[in-house]
Design a protein around this motif. Structure first.
Motif, short mmCIF file in Angstrom:
data_model
loop_
_atom_site.label_atom_id
_atom_site.label_comp_id
_atom_site.label_asym_id
_atom_site.label_seq_id
_atom_site.Cartn_x
_atom_site.Cartn_y
_atom_site.Cartn_z
N SER A 98 52.87 31.05 34.56
CA SER A 98 53.40 31.25 35.60
C SER A 98 53.98 32.92 36.26
O SER A 98 53.01 33.52 35.89
N ASP A 157 55.72 34.90 36.89
CA ASP A 157 56.63 35.98 35.88
C ASP A 157 54.95 36.26 34.90
O ASP A 157 55.45 37.48 34.61
N ASN A 158 54.33 36.09 35.03
CA ASN A 158 53.18 36.33 33.95
C ASN A 158 53.94 36.02 32.65
O ASN A 158 53.09 37.29 32.28
N ARG A 159 54.90 34.78 32.06
CA ARG A 159 54.81 35.20 31.01
C ARG A 159 54.53 34.22 29.85
O ARG A 159 54.88 34.02 28.66
N THR A 160 54.28 33.25 30.51
CA THR A 160 54.00 31.83 29.96
C THR A 160 52.49 31.20 30.38
O THR A 160 52.16 30.73 31.87
N GLY A 207 58.14 30.38 43.32
CA GLY A 207 58.48 30.67 41.80
C GLY A 207 59.49 30.15 41.17
O GLY A 207 59.36 30.00 39.66
N LYS A 208 60.18 29.15 41.56
CA LYS A 208 61.46 28.51 41.15
C LYS A 208 61.15 26.76 40.74
O LYS A 208 61.78 26.51 39.83
N TYR A 228 61.81 24.87 36.79
CA TYR A 228 61.26 26.23 37.01
C TYR A 228 61.85 26.95 35.70
O TYR A 228 63.16 27.41 36.30
N ASP A 229 62.59 26.49 34.73
CA ASP A 229 63.91 27.67 33.46
C ASP A 229 62.58 29.00 33.09
O ASP A 229 62.02 28.65 31.99
N SER A 230 62.93 30.17 33.55
CA SER A 230 61.43 31.24 33.00
C SER A 230 62.58 31.41 31.53
O SER A 230 61.45 32.13 30.94
N GLU A 231 63.74 31.86 31.74
CA GLU A 231 63.98 32.16 30.00
C GLU A 231 63.86 31.34 28.86
O GLU A 231 63.49 31.68 28.21
N ALA A 274 60.78 29.25 29.43
CA ALA A 274 59.22 28.83 29.72
C ALA A 274 59.66 27.74 29.74
O ALA A 274 58.52 27.07 29.03
#
Length: 366
Positions: free
Chosen positions: A169, A171-174, A222-223, A240-243, A245
């Motif tokens: 992702s 945000d480099n989280r997932t 990124g969305k 995409y829901d970053s919270e 994931a």
């Protein structure tokens, strides 16, 4: 003056006589779209998928040999002046038929997808593997891996796993893994070196039965993300829901005309550098489908451009955004198209590279 090179992975093992010779390197003219052979790297088997780290001048290749239980990823140094490749090292991907590699957003980790055509139960049998990249560009042994099928699967299922894409992702989280066999996009928390792969808060996004999600790409904002579904020949728009994931499906459109009745499978997907257009490839219809991207991220169909060959497995937009190179795996080699930056339209330049099994093209500018 910067030089731009196109690196092409070709099948060269158990292929028909006269087919690819490994990795072919071409100098690319960003004004005319012409390709001039600069070098070849021959000492590698079936480099089907390539990925590049332009900043550190390194190329990575997936060795895709279905007859082997374990396939490999290889690292190369790139000579910025000639484009020539120098071998660094190679590691096992912990699975069979490695068809995709991708990086995290820092470029310090790499992930491999294994399509898995080995017999059921063959070891090691993982659909995805995670690697750290050394300071010299070499690849450390896989520090984590996961299968998506059977008793040891992270999400047990009776269906056949077919990992086909790994994307991290923005945000480099997932870490997202498209599994074509399960019709799912599986989400993992981005691991640190030495950690096991752990499912994210939203473990998977379910696509329709028989869709076959193959490749995933994010919009520059990124969305929004887009997934091309190989088997039911569609493209889906994903919020995409970053919270959480996770993704939710907003829109799905066909990749082929409604009156086309022959067999078709989809392959590649890409967003233009300015985020205004989306493209996908059709193998059977042998075309590139084009869409305009609305401000909301939804798609509007523009139309189809013949790929000028058979089986367009991959296509790549050059760094200037003015050209698209299409790799026709089954015949026709590489075709060069001029891309209208304002309209997104593709026009055949007539330029060709005579390769029998081009699988993947990546650009590097140095």
């Amino acid at each position: 003056m910067p030089k731009t090179f196109a690196f092409v992975g070709n099948l060269n093992r158990n292929a028909l006589p006269g087919q690819g010779k490994g990795i072919s390197v071409y100098q690319f003219d960003t004004e005319t779209g012409s390709l001039t052979l600069a070098s070849e790297y021959l000492a590698i088997d079936n480099p089907g998928y390539l990925a590049i780290d332009e900043h550190n001048k390194r190329l990575y290749a997936a060795v895709e040999v279905p007859e082997w239980n374990e396939n490999l990823v290889a690292a190369f140094e790139i000579d910025a002046d000639s484009g020539a490749l120098s071998y660094i090292n190679m590691q096992s991907t912990m699975g069979n038929t490695t068809c995709h590699i991708g990086f995290d957003q820092t470029g310090t980790m790499m992930f491999a997808s294994n399509y898995t055509v080995a017999p059921l139960g063959s070891l090691p049998g993982n659909a995805v593997a995670a690697f750290s990249i050394r300071n010299d560009g070499g690849i450390e042994p896989a520090f984590a891996a996961a299968c998506h099928e059977g008793a040891n699967a992270i999400l047990p299922t009776d269906k056949r796993q077919h990992g086909h894409c790994t994307v991290v992702s923005p945000d480099n989280r997932t870490l997202f893994v498209c599994d074509l066999g399960l019709d799912q996009i599986i989400a993992y928390e981005l691991p640190k070196n030495g950690e096991k792969l752990k499912l994210a808060a939203t473990p998977f996004t379910q696509l329709p039965e028989g869709a076959g999600p193959r490749h995933l790409t994010f919009h520059p904002n990124g969305k929004i993300a887009y997934v091309i579904n190989e088997l039911n020949c569609t493209v889906s728009v994903l919020d995409y829901d970053s919270e959480k994931a996770g993704f939710s499906i907003r829109q799905t459109l066909p990749t082929i005309p409604g009156d086309f009745t022959d067999t078709n499978t989809c392959a590649e997907i890409a967003v233009s550098p300015d985020g205004r257009f989306l493209y996908g490839s059709n193998r059977g219809h042998h075309s590139i489908v084009s869409y305009s991207i609305q401000e909301s991220g939804k798609l509007t169909l523009i139309g189809w451009t013949p790929s000028q060959g058979i089986g367009p497995r991959n296509f790549t937009i050059d760094p200037s955004g003015k050209f698209m190179l299409v790799a026709n795996q089954k015949g026709g080699g590489i075709a060069v198209f001029r891309r209208d930056i304002e309209s997104g339209a593709l026009e055949d330049t007539g330029k060709r590279v005579d390769l029998s099994t081009p699988m993947r093209i990546v650009f590097g500018s140095f």
